[in-house]
Design a protein around this motif. Structure first.
Motif, short mmCIF file in Angstrom:
data_model
loop_
_atom_site.label_atom_id
_atom_site.label_comp_id
_atom_site.label_asym_id
_atom_site.label_seq_id
_atom_site.Cartn_x
_atom_site.Cartn_y
_atom_site.Cartn_z
N ASN A 1 0.81 -1.21 0.00
CA ASN A 1 0.00 0.00 0.00
C ASN A 1 0.84 1.27 0.00
O ASN A 1 0.38 2.33 0.40
CB ASN A 1 -0.93 0.02 1.23
N SER A 2 2.09 1.14 -0.45
CA SER A 2 2.96 2.31 -0.51
C SER A 2 2.78 3.03 -1.84
O SER A 2 2.48 2.41 -2.87
CB SER A 2 4.43 1.90 -0.32
N VAL A 3 2.96 4.37 -1.78
CA VAL A 3 2.77 5.16 -2.99
C VAL A 3 3.56 6.46 -2.86
O VAL A 3 3.69 7.01 -1.77
CB VAL A 3 1.26 5.46 -3.21
N SER A 4 4.11 6.92 -3.97
CA SER A 4 4.76 8.23 -3.99
C SER A 4 3.73 9.29 -4.38
O SER A 4 2.62 8.96 -4.82
CB SER A 4 5.92 8.24 -4.98
N ILE A 5 4.10 10.54 -4.25
CA ILE A 5 3.18 11.61 -4.65
C ILE A 5 2.90 11.52 -6.15
O ILE A 5 1.73 11.61 -6.57
CB ILE A 5 3.76 13.00 -4.28
N ALA B 1 0.60 8.76 -6.77
CA ALA B 1 -0.74 9.10 -6.29
C ALA B 1 -1.46 10.00 -7.29
O ALA B 1 -2.68 9.86 -7.50
CB ALA B 1 -0.64 9.80 -4.93
N PHE B 2 -0.73 10.92 -7.91
CA PHE B 2 -1.32 11.76 -8.96
C PHE B 2 -1.91 10.88 -10.07
O PHE B 2 -3.04 11.10 -10.54
CB PHE B 2 -0.26 12.68 -9.57
N ASP B 3 -1.13 9.90 -10.50
CA ASP B 3 -1.56 9.02 -11.59
C ASP B 3 -2.83 8.25 -11.21
O ASP B 3 -3.76 8.14 -12.01
CB ASP B 3 -0.45 8.02 -11.95
N LEU B 4 -2.86 7.73 -9.98
CA LEU B 4 -3.98 6.88 -9.57
C LEU B 4 -5.26 7.69 -9.41
O LEU B 4 -6.32 7.26 -9.88
CB LEU B 4 -3.64 6.16 -8.27
N ILE B 5 -5.20 8.85 -8.79
CA ILE B 5 -6.43 9.62 -8.60
C ILE B 5 -6.92 10.19 -9.94
O ILE B 5 -8.13 10.27 -10.18
CB ILE B 5 -6.27 10.73 -7.53
#
Length: 351
Positions: free
Chosen positions: A279-283, A286-290
Motif C-alpha cells: 500500500n505504498s505510494v509516492s506523490i 498518487a497523482f496518476d492513480l487519482i
C-alpha cells in the motif's frame, strides 16, 4: 456491553473506531473539542463528523472535553470508568507545531499524560491504545541507502525491503517539534505499561487515511491530494522531486487492529502501523492513480524546499503486528482506499 472511551472521536481514526465498535454493540463515549478547527480553520472542522456519529449510533455519546484540562479529564474518567481507551486526539501537523509549540506539546504530551494518570487512578488493568506516529523516528530513515526510480524513491538494502521495524532508532535525529512532542507521549505510554504493569500500546502510524478525513494541506496527505484533484486546485509538492513514498493504511484496518489488541492486550508494546509495501505510494504515483479514478488531470507546482524533518521514503514493516496478532492483516488495498476517499469528497462537496 463493554464501554469504550475514544479521544479525538470526530477525527479520522477516532470516528472510524467509534463506528467500528458501536456496530459491535459497545457503549462508546467520545471526547472531542473540535480543536482541529482551531488548528486548521474551517477546512479542518470536524463537527459534521461528530453530528454524523450521534445521528448514526444510539450507543454513542459525545462530550466536549479538552484533554489538556487535567482535573476535568481525571473527574471524567472517575465518572465513566471505561473498559478500554483509544487515544486518538492530537495536534497532528509538523508545520503548525513550529508556530504553536506550547499548544502542540500540551495536547500531544501533557494531554496523553493526563489520560494515563487519570486512568491509572481508576484502574491499572484497562487497555490503553495510543495513536502515536512514525515521526518518532525523526529523519533517521533518511540516512538509509535509497535508490531513485522514475517515480519513487525506494530502499536500496534488502534488509529494509519490507520497511522499518520497531527497533529502529528514535534518537539523535531531527523530529520536528510535532515529532518531539509525540515522542514524549509515546515513551510515557510505554512507561506506564512497564512501570505500572498496565496494558498499553503505541501504534506508530504511517499515513493513516480514509473517507472521513477532513484533510488539509498541513495534515492529511492523501485526503487533501484527492480533494485538490476533484476541485482542480493546484497541489504543492515540497521537495524530493515528488518521489517521496508513504505506506497508507485505511482507518478501518486501524480499527480492526485495535480490536485485536483489546481482545488480547499486552504490556507496553509498540507497533509500526501502516499499509506496508503493497500500500505504498509516492506523490507522483498518487497523482496518476487519482487522475485515473476521477478522470481529471492533477494540477500541481513544485517547491525545491522539502518540509523540515520529512521522510524521503517510509514503509512500515508489519511483521511484528502479524506475528503478535495473526488474525489481522490489511483488507483495504490502495485503489479501494483512493476510491473511497474520492467518493466521500464527492458527497461532501456542494453540487
Amino acid at each position: 456491553m463493554n464501554r469504550l472511551l475514544v479521544t479525538g472521536s470526530a477525527g479520522l481514526i477516532g470516528s472510524e473506531v467509534v463506528s467500528f465498535f458501536a456496530q459491535r454493540n459497545w457503549e462508546v463515549i467520545g471526547i472531542d473539542n473540535n480543536m482541529r478547527a482551531d488548528f486548521f480553520g474551517s477546512a479542518g472542522d470536524t463537527q459534521w463528523n461528530a453530528k454524523r456519529l450521534e445521528e448514526s449510533y444510539g450507543n454513542y455519546t459525545h462530550h466536549v472535553i479538552d484533554i489538556r484540562n487535567r482535573a476535568e479529564v481525571g473527574d471524567f474518567l472517575q465518572k465513566v470508568k471505561p473498559d478500554a481507551i483509544v487515544h486518538a486526539a492530537a495536534q497532528p501537523s509538523h508545520d503548525l507545531a513550529a508556530s504553536r509549540p506550547f499548544d502542540d506539546f500540551d495536547v500531544n504530551a501533557v494531554g496523553t499524560l493526563n489520560l494515563l494518570e487519570g486512568l491509572r487512578r481508576v484502574s491499572t488493568s484497562v487497555p490503553f491504545v495510543h495513536m502515536s506516529t512514525n515521526k518518532v523516528y525523526g529523519d533517521a530513515p533518511n540516512s538509509l541507502n535509497l535508490t531513485e526510480h522514475e517515480k519513487r524513491w525506494d530502499y536500496t538494502d534488502d534488509e529494509y525491503y519490507n520497511g522499518i521495524k520497531e527497533s529502529f532508532t528514535i534518537d539523535q535525529s531531527k523530529h520536528s517539534i510535532f515529532g518531539a512532542s509525540k515522542v514524549a507521549g509515546d515513551v510515557m505510554v510505554q512507561e506506564y505499561g512497564r512501570y505500572f504493569n498496565m496494558p498499553t500500546c503505541c501504534l506508530r502510524g504511517g499515513c493513516l487515511t480514509g473517507p472521513n478525513h477532513s484533510g488539509v494541506e498541513l495534515h492529511g496527505f492523501l485526503s487533501y491530494l484527492i480533494k485538490c484533484n476533484l476541485i482542480e486546485r493546484e497541489y504543492t509538492i515540497f521537495g524530493y522531486k515528488g518521489k517521496q513514498v508513504r505506506d497508507n493504511i485505511h482507518s478501518y484496518d486501524v480499527a480492526r487492529f485495535i480490536e485485536e489488541f483489546l481482545m488480547n492486550p499486552r504490556i507496553g508494546e509498540v507497533y509500526n502501523l501502516g499499509g506496508g509495501r503493497s500500500n505504498s505510494v509516492s506523490i507522483l504515483e498518487a497523482f496518476d492513480l487519482i487522475s485515473e479514478i476521477s478522470g481529471k488531470p492533477m494540477k500541481y507546482k513544485y517547491s525545491e524546499q522539502n518540509r523540515s524533518g520529512d521522510h524521503i521514503c517510509y514503509i512500515s514493516d508489519l511483521s511484528k503486528m502479524k506475528d503478535h496478532y495473526p488474525n489481522w492483516d490489511i483488507t483495504k488495498d490502495l485503489r479501494t482506499t483512493f476510491q473511497e476517499i474520492h467518493d466521500s469528497w464527492v458527497l461532501r462537496m456542494p453540487s
